[in-house]
Design an enzyme around this catalytic site. Structure first.
Site, PDB file in Angstrom:
ATOM      1  N   THR A  19       0.822  -1.214   0.000  1.00 45.29           N
ATOM      2  CA  THR A  19       0.000   0.000   0.000  1.00 45.29           C
ATOM      3  C   THR A  19       0.853   1.261   0.000  1.00 45.29           C
ATOM      4  O   THR A  19       2.065   1.213   0.208  1.00 45.29           O
ATOM      5  CB  THR A  19      -0.905   0.054   1.248  1.00 45.29           C
ATOM      6  OG1 THR A  19      -0.061   0.218   2.400  1.00 45.29           O
ATOM      7  CG2 THR A  19      -1.725  -1.208   1.403  1.00 45.29           C
ATOM      8  N   CYS A  20       0.189   2.390  -0.223  1.00 46.74           N
ATOM      9  CA  CYS A  20       0.874   3.682  -0.259  1.00 46.74           C
ATOM     10  C   CYS A  20       0.908   4.314   1.122  1.00 46.74           C
ATOM     11  O   CYS A  20       0.744   5.535   1.248  1.00 46.74           O
ATOM     12  CB  CYS A  20       0.184   4.606  -1.244  1.00 46.74           C
ATOM     13  SG  CYS A  20       0.203   3.952  -2.901  1.00 46.74           S
ATOM     14  N   ASP A  21       1.059   3.506   2.160  1.00 48.46           N
ATOM     15  CA  ASP A  21       1.129   4.040   3.512  1.00 48.46           C
ATOM     16  C   ASP A  21       2.504   3.742   4.086  1.00 48.46           C
ATOM     17  O   ASP A  21       2.966   2.599   4.038  1.00 48.46           O
ATOM     18  CB  ASP A  21       0.037   3.401   4.378  1.00 48.46           C
ATOM     19  CG  ASP A  21      -0.095   4.108   5.718  1.00 48.46           C
ATOM     20  OD1 ASP A  21       0.934   4.252   6.419  1.00 48.46           O
ATOM     21  OD2 ASP A  21      -1.214   4.519   6.068  1.00 48.46           O
TER      22      ASP A  21
END
Ligand SMILES: *Cc1c(COP(=O)(O)O)cnc(C)c1O
Length: 376
Positions: free
Chosen positions: A323-325
């Site tokens: 994910t983009c976290d």
């Protein structure tokens, strides 16, 4: 990996990421614990893996269940559990959930505060209640202290009050923290509750039960003591304090029952060496913190990872999710090493991920589907 899981993976090559569980291993773990600690009633902690296939197998084995919400109670009942075999073990219960449980005939209820005891007295009159004591969680990789449990002094007061409030003061409980790797945690905790138990009995309260909670470990990256070591320590402590007048004993294992019964099959999305002067490669998988591996928070639970290149030369890695976290990093400080040959597209297995994975998976963060599940 059990032979059944290996066969399933090679025949079906299911899309990743997915959890594959061998229910026979769940049964084996249940029987192992039952053999090891025959005097204790086993209440499976439903939150560890509430899949109907797991619950149904445990119902067939005459397991009891530790549920934390009205929804988990429903799952147990739907799997065929008798309401008398269910404990509402959460010390934080909505009034609507207490009412629902009481109407369904759920047998016993945990509490750790006067306020919760008052809710139980009003909405589950006459119910069996047990008080959770705060104990040290040292030695646990996934501690459960602070948020739950009360002091010996306050527990004494509340158990004395419970009878006057029309409830049945049934017992005392504790939880030494999950993935507990020392037997000493149980010995110390038993010592604390045993003194209170005796003290309350002398004061005329008819206590009958001690709930030793869960915590029994699964083997992840590091070895853990055998279950018999825990059982021996527990029985020695119990007979040391109670002699032949043992109270009813309850255990609430979650991780021990389902942990090593399943694995997550995942795909390597990218292997990159972002800084040429740094030997650490970054390995990105198609499952991460938000796909269900929540217990990697603080790098607490260290899963073993099997790859198609095992046995070949290894090098240091950091491992992250897709994910983009920025928080979606599994391991950066725990000295993980994976084969140098590992590359994008490889299938890997995160072993012993049968507990606390499916239910922690987020739905659709960054569009990723929740973890697929197969029960064999
Ligand atoms: C989570 C939990 C358990 C199960 O713990 P494990 O470490 O998985 O055995 C048991 N009892 C209570 C009250 C819990 O919250």
């Amino acid at each position: 990996m059990t032979p059944k899981i290996a066969r399933f993976l090679s025949h079906h090559q299911p899309a990743t990421p997915c959890l594959v569980m061998d229910i026979d291993r769940v049964e084996e773990n249940f029987r192992t614990l039952q053999r090891s600690l025959p005097l204790a009633r086993i209440y499976y902690a439903v939150k560890a893996n509430p899949a109907p296939q797991v619950l149904q197998r445990l119902v067939r084995l005459s397991s009891f269940f530790d549920a934390a919400s009205a929804e988990e109670i429903e799952l147990c009942l739907a799997a065929g559990a008798r309401p008398e075999a269910i404990s509402f073990g959460n010390t934080i219960k909505k009034v609507s959930a207490i009412r629902q449980a009481h109407n369904a005939g759920v047998a016993m209820y945990a509490f750790d505060s006067r306020e919760e005891l008052e809710k139980l007295a009003e909405h589950a009159p006459g119910a069996r209640v047990y008080c959770r004591i705060l104990v040290e969680n040292e030695g646990a990789d996934w501690p459960l202290s602070r948020k739950f449990g009360t002091t010996i002094e306050s527990a004494r007061e509340l158990m004395l009050a419970a009878g006057d409030m029309g409830l049945d003061p049934y017992g005392l409980s504790f939880h030494v923290g999950s993935q507990q790797t020392t037997t000493r945690a149980y010995e110390v905790a038993i010592g604390r509750v045993a003194m209170l138990f005796t003290d309350l009995t002398d004061a005329g309260v008819k206590l009958r039960m001690i709930n030793l909670g869960g915590g029994f470990p699964t083997r992840y990256r590091d070895d853990v003591p055998e279950i018999d070591r825990f059982s021996d320590a527990i029985m020695r402590a119990m007979t040391g304090h109670f002699g032949n007048a043992l109270p009813e004993m309850v255990v609430e294992p979650g991780r021990f029952i389902v942990g090593d019964a399943g694995l997550v099959s995942a795909e390597v999305v990218l292997v990159s060496q972002r800084d040429r002067s740094d030997p650490v490669r970054w390995v990105y998988l198609d499952i991460g913190r938000f796909g269900g591996l929540a217990e990697t928070e603080g790098e607490s639970i260290k899963y073993r990872i099997a790859t198609p290149h095992d046995g070949s030369a290894m090098g240091p890695v950091a491992i992250a999710g897709p994910t983009c976290d920025g928080a979606d990093i599994l391991y950066e400080k725990s000295n993980y090493r994976l084969p140098l040959a590992l590359q994008s597209g490889d299938r890997v297995e995160l072993l012993s991920t049968g507990a606390y994975v499916t239910t922690y998976a987020s739905t659709r963060f960054n569009g990723f589907a929740p973890l697929a599940e197969y029960y064999l």
